[in-house]
Design an enzyme around this catalytic site. Structure first.
Site, PDB file in Angstrom:
ATOM      1  CE1 TYR A 115       5.711  -2.780   7.259  1.00 28.74           C
ATOM      2  CE2 TYR A 115       7.361  -2.053   5.664  1.00 28.74           C
ATOM      3  CZ  TYR A 115       6.061  -2.394   5.977  1.00 28.74           C
ATOM      4  OH  TYR A 115       5.099  -2.372   4.995  1.00 28.74           O
TER       5      TYR A 115
ATOM      6  CB  SER B 196       5.952  -4.136   2.248  1.00 29.84           C
ATOM      7  OG  SER B 196       6.594  -2.923   1.902  1.00 29.84           O
TER       8      SER B 196
END
Length: 272
Positions: free
Chosen positions: A155, A142
């Site tokens: 995350y 990401s």
């Protein structure tokens, strides 16, 4: 190009919805036999039924190494090969009101799914590929693993780990003609952000998500919206022979977000 993956066998973890589903559909459209690996049984079985005999669903919890090993074995039993492994399954970490309020309660779950799942998926796919002429492994990170920022700290850390692992695996596995690359999507609307909401935040999720999405748009040089299809197209590139000399790379699919700050708009200069 048509049928770029004809005769190839691919696994897509987290393939029942969101970006994973987009990849499954793209691969299937290019002639691949696809195994949809997920824990969302209803969605996965429905998608496999829609796509027909070239696609099957396999219940897989990527946080469990035994599940991943069985996924690889089941794929080879079903289709006789494994050419492409897409380690896409992931989850976000809960939204908290700043680092001081972070209890890291779900740290282990985030890391087992986002990092261990990718590492074990890469390892087990590579064990097969090394004895069968090589292959392509694509790991999903990401832009949160590239750009620092507040919030969802577990995350972000997990996605940064995926990038470093991908590069390391690419170096080690190149001798067996196994290419390992990484995609870093940004601002792609999927259900993932909803999993980051705590019970306290859930009622305000719509407004919060709209505000975050708008901020992402403002920070993005390209003003068109990204879609799962955009990520699927990038994944297809890494899966095909078009990228046969490409390994250890990280490709942001983010409309230019990680490239730098947005410039103020200006009109083209005209001569005379």
């Amino acid at each position: 190009m048509v049928n770029e993956l004809s005769g190839k066998v691919a696994i897509v973890t987290g393939g029942a919805s969101g970006i994973g589903r987009g990849i499954v559909e793209r691969f299937h459209g290019e002639g691949a036999k696809v195994v949809i690996a997920d824990i969302q049984d209803d969605l996965g079985e429905t998608l496999a039924a829609e796509l027909g005999g070239m696609a099957v669903y396999h219940h897989t919890d990527v946080s469990d190494q035994a599940h991943i090993a069985e996924l690889i074995a089941a794929t080879v039993r079903k289709f006789g090969a494994l050419d492409v492994m897409v380690n896409n399954a992931g989850r976000s970490s809960p939204l908290k009101r700043g680092l001081f309020n972070e209890d890291f309660e779900e740290f282990d779950s985030v890391m087992r799914i986002n990092v261990l799942g990718v590492m074990a998926g890469t390892r087990d796919a590579a064990r097969y590929m090394a004895e069968h002429g090589g292959g392509s492994i694509i790991n999903m990170s990401s832009i949160g693993g590239i750009l620092a920022g507040g919030g969802v700290t577990s995350y972000r850390a997990s996605k940064a780990a995926v990038i470093q692992f991908t590069k390391s695996a690419a170096i080690e596995l190149a001798q067996w003609e196994i290419r390992v690359n990484c995609i870093a999507p940004g601002n792609i609307p999927t259900p993932l952000l909803q999993t980051a909401a705590s019970d306290e935040d859930r009622e305000r999720l719509e407004k919060f998500e709209a505000r975050i999405r708008q901020q992402m748009r403002d920070d993005r040089p390209l003003k068109r919206e990204g879609t799962p299809d955009d990520v699927a197209e990038a994944t297809l590139y890494f899966a095909t022979d078009r990228s046969r000399y490409v390994t250890g790379t990280v490709l942001p699919v983010d409309g230019g977000t990680v490239a730098g700050k947005v410039m103020p708009p200006r009109k083209p200069k005209q001569d005379g």
